[in-house]
Design a protein around this motif. Structure first.
Motif, PDB file in Angstrom:
ATOM      1  N   ALA A 275       0.812  -1.222   0.000  1.00  0.00           N
ATOM      2  CA  ALA A 275       0.000   0.000   0.000  1.00  0.00           C
ATOM      3  C   ALA A 275       0.838   1.262   0.000  1.00  0.00           C
ATOM      4  O   ALA A 275       0.309   2.354  -0.187  1.00  0.00           O
ATOM      5  N   PHE A 276       2.133   1.150   0.203  1.00  0.00           N
ATOM      6  CA  PHE A 276       2.947   2.350   0.382  1.00  0.00           C
ATOM      7  C   PHE A 276       3.035   3.155  -0.909  1.00  0.00           C
ATOM      8  O   PHE A 276       3.329   2.631  -1.992  1.00  0.00           O
ATOM      9  N   GLY A 277       2.784   4.451  -0.766  1.00  0.00           N
ATOM     10  CA  GLY A 277       2.963   5.399  -1.862  1.00  0.00           C
ATOM     11  C   GLY A 277       3.558   6.677  -1.317  1.00  0.00           C
ATOM     12  O   GLY A 277       3.355   7.033  -0.149  1.00  0.00           O
ATOM     13  N   LEU A 278       4.282   7.378  -2.144  1.00  0.00           N
ATOM     14  CA  LEU A 278       4.915   8.613  -1.684  1.00  0.00           C
ATOM     15  C   LEU A 278       3.891   9.639  -1.206  1.00  0.00           C
ATOM     16  O   LEU A 278       4.191  10.480  -0.350  1.00  0.00           O
TER      17      LEU A 278
ATOM     18  N   ALA B 199       2.473  14.027  -4.322  1.00  0.00           N
ATOM     19  CA  ALA B 199       1.124  13.518  -4.079  1.00  0.00           C
ATOM     20  C   ALA B 199       0.552  12.747  -5.264  1.00  0.00           C
ATOM     21  O   ALA B 199      -0.429  12.012  -5.091  1.00  0.00           O
ATOM     22  N   TYR B 200       1.130  12.898  -6.439  1.00  0.00           N
ATOM     23  CA  TYR B 200       0.594  12.175  -7.598  1.00  0.00           C
ATOM     24  C   TYR B 200       0.827  10.677  -7.402  1.00  0.00           C
ATOM     25  O   TYR B 200       1.968  10.225  -7.317  1.00  0.00           O
ATOM     26  N   PRO B 201      -0.226   9.868  -7.311  1.00  0.00           N
ATOM     27  CA  PRO B 201      -0.060   8.480  -6.857  1.00  0.00           C
ATOM     28  C   PRO B 201       0.472   7.519  -7.896  1.00  0.00           C
ATOM     29  O   PRO B 201       0.762   6.363  -7.554  1.00  0.00           O
ATOM     30  N   TRP B 202       0.628   7.951  -9.153  1.00  0.00           N
ATOM     31  CA  TRP B 202       0.984   7.000 -10.208  1.00  0.00           C
ATOM     32  C   TRP B 202       2.419   7.169 -10.696  1.00  0.00           C
ATOM     33  O   TRP B 202       2.758   6.705 -11.774  1.00  0.00           O
ATOM     34  N   LEU B 203       3.260   7.805  -9.889  1.00  0.00           N
ATOM     35  CA  LEU B 203       4.656   7.981 -10.290  1.00  0.00           C
ATOM     36  C   LEU B 203       5.560   6.844  -9.809  1.00  0.00           C
ATOM     37  O   LEU B 203       6.623   6.630 -10.377  1.00  0.00           O
TER      38      LEU B 203
ATOM     39  N   VAL C 235      -3.870  14.219  -4.630  1.00  0.00           N
ATOM     40  CA  VAL C 235      -3.502  15.531  -5.178  1.00  0.00           C
ATOM     41  C   VAL C 235      -4.445  16.602  -4.642  1.00  0.00           C
ATOM     42  O   VAL C 235      -4.016  17.684  -4.219  1.00  0.00           O
ATOM     43  N   PHE C 236      -5.732  16.309  -4.615  1.00  0.00           N
ATOM     44  CA  PHE C 236      -6.702  17.286  -4.100  1.00  0.00           C
ATOM     45  C   PHE C 236      -6.480  17.535  -2.613  1.00  0.00           C
ATOM     46  O   PHE C 236      -6.516  18.688  -2.153  1.00  0.00           O
ATOM     47  N   LEU C 237      -6.240  16.480  -1.846  1.00  0.00           N
ATOM     48  CA  LEU C 237      -5.986  16.653  -0.415  1.00  0.00           C
ATOM     49  C   LEU C 237      -4.724  17.471  -0.173  1.00  0.00           C
ATOM     50  O   LEU C 237      -4.656  18.271   0.764  1.00  0.00           O
ATOM     51  N   THR C 238      -3.726  17.287  -1.042  1.00  0.00           N
ATOM     52  CA  THR C 238      -2.493  18.066  -0.904  1.00  0.00           C
ATOM     53  C   THR C 238      -2.753  19.542  -1.201  1.00  0.00           C
ATOM     54  O   THR C 238      -2.192  20.428  -0.535  1.00  0.00           O
TER      55      THR C 238
ATOM     56  N   GLY D  93     -10.494  18.556  -8.835  1.00  0.00           N
ATOM     57  CA  GLY D  93     -11.495  18.250  -7.833  1.00  0.00           C
ATOM     58  C   GLY D  93     -11.105  17.068  -6.965  1.00  0.00           C
ATOM     59  O   GLY D  93      -9.987  16.538  -7.050  1.00  0.00           O
ATOM     60  N   PRO D  94     -12.029  16.612  -6.112  1.00  0.00           N
ATOM     61  CA  PRO D  94     -11.727  15.514  -5.181  1.00  0.00           C
ATOM     62  C   PRO D  94     -11.355  14.206  -5.863  1.00  0.00           C
ATOM     63  O   PRO D  94     -10.721  13.354  -5.251  1.00  0.00           O
ATOM     64  N   ARG D  95     -11.740  14.025  -7.125  1.00  0.00           N
ATOM     65  CA  ARG D  95     -11.429  12.767  -7.807  1.00  0.00           C
ATOM     66  C   ARG D  95     -10.342  12.927  -8.877  1.00  0.00           C
ATOM     67  O   ARG D  95     -10.000  11.962  -9.548  1.00  0.00           O
ATOM     68  N   ALA D  96      -9.802  14.120  -9.024  1.00  0.00           N
ATOM     69  CA  ALA D  96      -8.810  14.369 -10.076  1.00  0.00           C
ATOM     70  C   ALA D  96      -7.517  13.615  -9.792  1.00  0.00           C
ATOM     71  O   ALA D  96      -7.039  13.589  -8.659  1.00  0.00           O
ATOM     72  N   PHE D  97      -6.960  13.007 -10.797  1.00  0.00           N
ATOM     73  CA  PHE D  97      -5.711  12.245 -10.730  1.00  0.00           C
ATOM     74  C   PHE D  97      -5.815  11.033  -9.807  1.00  0.00           C
ATOM     75  O   PHE D  97      -4.815  10.418  -9.480  1.00  0.00           O
ATOM     76  N   GLY D  98      -7.032  10.719  -9.400  1.00  0.00           N
ATOM     77  CA  GLY D  98      -7.191   9.506  -8.615  1.00  0.00           C
ATOM     78  C   GLY D  98      -7.212   8.269  -9.475  1.00  0.00           C
ATOM     79  O   GLY D  98      -7.007   7.161  -8.991  1.00  0.00           O
ATOM     80  N   HIS D  99      -7.469   8.464 -10.755  1.00  0.00           N
ATOM     81  CA  HIS D  99      -7.465   7.358 -11.716  1.00  0.00           C
ATOM     82  C   HIS D  99      -6.562   7.755 -12.879  1.00  0.00           C
ATOM     83  O   HIS D  99      -6.285   8.930 -13.114  1.00  0.00           O
TER      84      HIS D  99
END
Length: 582
Positions: free
Chosen positions: A257-260, A301-305, A329-332, A366-372
């Motif tokens: 589960a670890f992500g930067l 915060a970008y989860p796909w790097l 990204v949105f939370l950041t 928004g809250p779902r941006a860059f989540g997928h």
């Protein structure tokens, strides 16, 4: 007689003495090999050393830690070798981190072999107590006079490294695997909250640690151990995931589960502490660099790097975070808004721009941006309320600071958002551009008249030209949409009279000239339309020549008036009146 030169490499080795660190690393590596069943290949033949009870490894690592701590105390007490002592202090912190990481594996072994809850809690409790005690022994033995505002958070971090894994064991909490994963992710967040407890100590300034009992000055004391702790928090976040993440679907070593992005809360807390340091110590350069580098957290915060982002376990948990909470990204961005807002409150330069920049980003992210992976910027993903909020704040701030530029920008942004939102109403959609254009003109005129700064003067200078341009656009728009010629004619008449009214109220020759220009243009246009209409009209024979004769007579009288000098006397009267009024 010349003195022989010492090679630079030998000089570096002598002054910085890396052998304590080499020794500690070899101790950790060798002891872990010795206590692993059937895998001992250092100093012993393979398989000759059996796996022994876990307390042996912990006791051995603790013994090495005590050895390093006592060595640091002795070399300072008897030799004043503070340079080596500083290395030993960091090595002691490294050993405590190594013990806490080693306990993860040992606890898992005990969980498989012995479900004794008391055994687990005792091991963790003794580990945390040992870390705090060895830290206090170092403080008292060297001695280092560190204020409680620094000492207590330092011990808090050491205890956190040992005690947090207690909540990750099902034998203790009884939680499901997914809940345990959330607790693993919460470790950097808890570390960030613990970091913020340093704020009261930071605000006391460097003078609070001036007499610290060592030859080291601020910032070496107290920030050297905390820099190491910051690195240890990042590594501990990863090691907890590797040790206690039980949702591995593919069985791959890296599929956790670890992500930067999980480190962002802790890094934000570090930025807050650095901001407090820059404000307290008046470090403008540090403050400026913080304002510029804080947005780099969006990349973290970008989860796909991360290289393992395509593995199933990591992807599924990241989707869970996005769906149940929000995009990292949105939370950041929300965190950065709070950070820049705090910096703005503290008077940091450029912090206001950071707040507004982050708020504007929420318009597009928004809250779902860059989540997928398949995310794109379109009308559905844009939210206009953040821009409206930014516009209102900018407008209010402009009025408070008496800044025409801020006020005008706030008005323009409000009108822009209103223009976008009116698109959903069919009744006003075709007239929204016409209305907003005239509201922009009104904002330009009113802002220029309301303020007395440089930008307001610029608005006053361009307002007459803006009125003419808006009038032209309005006539084009009305001519294309109105079936009656009376509406464009009335509009043109209104915007011909309006500049004359302003010229009288403001005593402005510029508005008077615009009024004359509009009068001339409207007159030419009216004459042209009248001529075309006249020749197209069906009139009785002889009517058209009579009308033309009357028009020629009017023109002749007008020319005679010009020759008589009446127009010149009227102009002189107007100028004299203007001078008296001004």
């Amino acid at each position: 007689m010349s003195r022989s030169k010492v090679p630079k490499l030998l000089s570096l080795i002598y002054f910085h003495n890396p052998f304590y660190l080499i020794s500690a690393c070899l101790f950790v590596y060798g002891l872990k090999l010795l206590y692993r069943e059937g895998d001992a290949s250092v100093l012993f033949q393979r398989g000759s050393v059996e796996y022994i009870e876990p307390w042996g490894l912990l006791a051995s690592l603790a013994g090495v830690t005590v050895l390093m701590a006592l060595t640091a105390i002795l070399i300072v007490r008897f030799g004043k070798v503070w340079e080596d002592a500083r290395s030993l202090i960091l090595i002691v912190l490294l050993m405590l981190l190594a013990i806490s990481v080693s306990m993860d594996e040992l606890i898992n072994v005990l969980s498989d072999k012995d479900n004794s809850l008391r055994h687990l809690i005792v091991m963790f409790g003794l580990g945390a107590s040992f870390a705090v005690v060895i830290g206090e022994v170092l403080m008292q033995g060297l001695p280092i006079r560190l204020p409680p505002g620094y000492r207590l958070p330092l011990y808090g971090f050491l205890a956190l490294f040992f005690l947090w894994p207690v909540m990750l064991l099902r034998e203790v909490t009884g939680l499901e695997a997914l809940s345990t994963r959330w607790l693993i992710v919460a470790f950097p967040l808890m570390s960030g909250l613990l970091t913020l407890t340093l704020i009261p100590a930071v605000r006391k300034g460097a003078s609070a640690v001036a007499n610290n009992g060592t030859p080291w000055k601020w910032p070496l004391i107290p920030w050297t151990p905390f820099v190491f702790i910051a690195l240890a928090v990042c590594f501990r976040s990863y090691s907890l995931t590797m040790s206690f993440d039980t949702l591995q679907n593919s069985g791959h070593y890296w599929d956790t589960a670890f992500g930067l992005y999980q480190l962002v809360p802790f890094l934000l807390a570090v930025f807050v502490i650095l901001l407090e340091i820059s404000v307290t110590e008046n470090l403008a350069g540090l403050q400026r660099r913080l304002m510029l580098t804080a947005p780099l957290l969006l990349i973290v915060a970008y989860p796909w790097l991360v290289p393992w982002s395509r593995m199933s376990g990591y992807s599924q948990f990241t989707y869970t975070v996005v769906n149940d909470l929000a995009s990292p990204v949105f939370l950041t961005i929300i965190g950065l808004i709070l950070f820049y807002g705090w910096a703005w409150w503290k008077g940091a330069r450029h912090a206001e721009a950071g707040v507004f920049g982050m708020v504007l980003l929420t318009t597009f992210i928004g809250p779902r941006a860059f989540g997928h992976r398949t995310w794109s910027l379109n009308q559905e993903t844009i939210s206009w309320w953040p821009m409206l909020l930014f516009a209102v704040v900018q407008f209010a701030n402009g009025l408070r600071r008496r800044s025409s530029f801020r006020t005008f920008c706030g008005l323009l942004l409000v009108l822009f958002v209103v223009h976008r939102e009116l698109a959903v109403f069919d009744q006003v959609r075709q007239w929204r551009t016409f209305a907003i254009t005239h509201l922009v003109l009104l904002s330009t005129i009113v802002t220029g008249l309301r303020f007395r700064d440089e930008f307001a003067e610029f608005l006053r200078e361009i307002s007459p030209a803006a009125l003419s341009f808006t009038t032209l656009l309005g006539l084009i728009s009305l001519s294309g949409r109105s079936s009656s010629a009376l509406i464009p004619a009335g509009y043109a008449l209104a915007f011909t009279v309006f500049p004359f009214i302003l010229s009288i109220l403001l005593h402005s020759p510029a508005w008077y000239r615009v009024g004359l220009l509009h009068t001339m243009v409207c007159g030419i246009a009216g004459v042209g339309v009248g001529i075309v209409t006249f020749f197209r009209a069906s009139l009785a024979p002889g009517t058209k020549p009579v009308i033309l004769a009357g028009g020629s007579f009017v023109v002749a009288v007008f020319i005679s008036i010009l020759k008589s000098g009446l127009s010149r006397r009227i102009r002189l009267w107007w100028l004299t009146r203007q001078r008296r009024l001004t």
